[in-house]
Enzyme design. Structure first.
Site, short mmCIF file in Angstrom:
data_model
loop_
_atom_site.label_atom_id
_atom_site.label_comp_id
_atom_site.label_asym_id
_atom_site.label_seq_id
_atom_site.Cartn_x
_atom_site.Cartn_y
_atom_site.Cartn_z
N ASP A 180 -11.66 1.66 3.31
CA ASP A 180 -11.82 0.37 3.40
C ASP A 180 -13.22 0.00 3.23
OD1 ASP A 180 -9.85 -1.75 3.40
OD2 ASP A 180 -9.49 -1.86 5.43
N GLN A 195 -5.27 -1.89 9.33
CA GLN A 195 -4.84 -3.22 8.73
C GLN A 195 -5.21 -4.21 9.66
OE1 GLN A 195 -3.41 -3.70 5.58
NE2 GLN A 195 -4.18 -5.81 5.89
N LYS A 251 0.88 -1.10 -0.07
CA LYS A 251 -0.15 0.07 0.00
C LYS A 251 0.73 1.22 -0.05
CE LYS A 251 -3.82 -2.73 1.87
NZ LYS A 251 -4.36 -3.14 3.14
#
Ligand code: NAP
Length: 286
Positions: free
Chosen positions: A121, A98, A54
């Site tokens: 997300d 994460q 990322k």
């Protein structure tokens, strides 16, 4: 029958990233640089790889990026305090925590704390709710990538029968909602489904997200069907395998995604797309 078309997720992803990079250049003329913050707690090796990818994507596309690596014994309060700080930070437009988090931290509490408009997300309950009722929202990345790949095959989704195998909150459920939004008729299958091969065989579009290496063979597939394999399973020999038995299915299917090189590359690309969108919205540009 001629061999199936292989859906090249890597190439499609690169094409989308070129478009994003151009938009970033345009935005910079208006003084805006999309910024993504990634929060990583603990030592999970796979998570460290995902986060590095990322970071690299941000660098390649000209985004501002911050990675906050916290020790595994960080308290929930420390993680929440960091999220709160990032919510208020104007250089940050997207926040990604994460997953998985260490067991002593409640994932739900952390996700709920992310500002809805920075939830790139797409896991915040408000974004999930907006997806359900068809309102504008930041879409979860892997499901959005699945829809993009189907569209790129040129196969019309509207009016088709789509079967989704797997009903997780992060893949199966949102994929089914997005397919309904595209006017497909959607059937969901899961571990309690009876007669799964018979149901799957009715699909014009079959999306598989179960986490069982090579389980879906040609007996589940209608000739010519579009096959999207979300599965990512690490085999004992270290190789990556999908949930679909690619070798047998591609002999009868229509366009099909490989693993690796199908859905996988799309997930980070959609994350970048969401961050760009969030940056534009937060800057009043869209
Ligand atoms: P998950 O949370 O474990 O959910 C699996 C789903 O599959 C559940 O709904 C489960 O049914 C169903 N299932 C399991 N075994 C089944 C069987 N034998 N027959 C029918 N249904 C079955 O998994 P997930 O997070 O959705 O991930 C699925 C796969 O996608 C994994 O391989 C994961 O690594 C991969 N993935 C890839 C990406 C990417 O970027 N490419 C992103 C996310 C996930 P129940 O609900 O009845 O238990």
């Amino acid at each position: 029958m001629t061999a199936a078309t292989i859906i090249n997720g890597k190439q499609i992803s690169e094409e989308i990233r070129e478009g994003i990079a151009l938009e970033v250049q345009q935005l910079s003329k208006q003084g805006v640089r999309p910024g993504l913050a990634v929060v990583l707690v603990g030592d999970d090796p796979a998570s460290h790889v995902y986060v590095r990818n990322k970071e690299k994507a941000c660098h390649d596309l000209g985004f501002y990026s911050e990675v906050h690596r916290l020790p595994a014994d960080s308290s929930q309060e420390e993680v929440l305090a960091l999220v709160d700080k990032l919510n208020k930070q104007s250089s940050i437009h997207g926040i990604l925590v994460q997953l998985p988090l260490p067991g002593h931290i409640q994932e739900k509490a952390v996700i709920d704390a992310i500002a809805v408009e920075k939830d790139v997300d797409g896991f915040h309950p408000v974004n999930v709710g907006n997806l359900v009722i068809g309102d504008d929202s930041l879409l979860p990345c892997t499901p959005a990538g699945v829809i993009e790949l189907i569209k790129r095959t040129g196969v019309e989704i509207s009016g088709k029968h789509a079967v989704v195998i797997g009903r997780s909150n992060i893949v199966g459920k949102p994929v089914s909602l997005l397919l309904q939004r595209e006017n497909a008729t959607v059937t969901m299958c899961h571990s309690r489904t009876s007669n799964m091969p018979e149901i799957a065989k009715q699909a014009d579009i079959l999306v598989v997200a179960i986490g069982r290496a090579n389980m879906i063979d040609a007996s589940y597939v209608k000739p010519g069907a579009v096959i999207i394999d979300v599965g990512m399973n690490r085999l004992e020999n270290g190789k990556l395998a999908g949930d679909v038995d690619f070798a047998s299915v591609k002999e009868i299917s229509g366009p099909i995604t490989p693993v690796p090189g199908g859905v996988g590359p799309m997930t980070i690309t959609m994350l970048m797309k969401n961050t760009l969108l969030a940056a534009k919205r937060l800057s009043g540009i869209e």
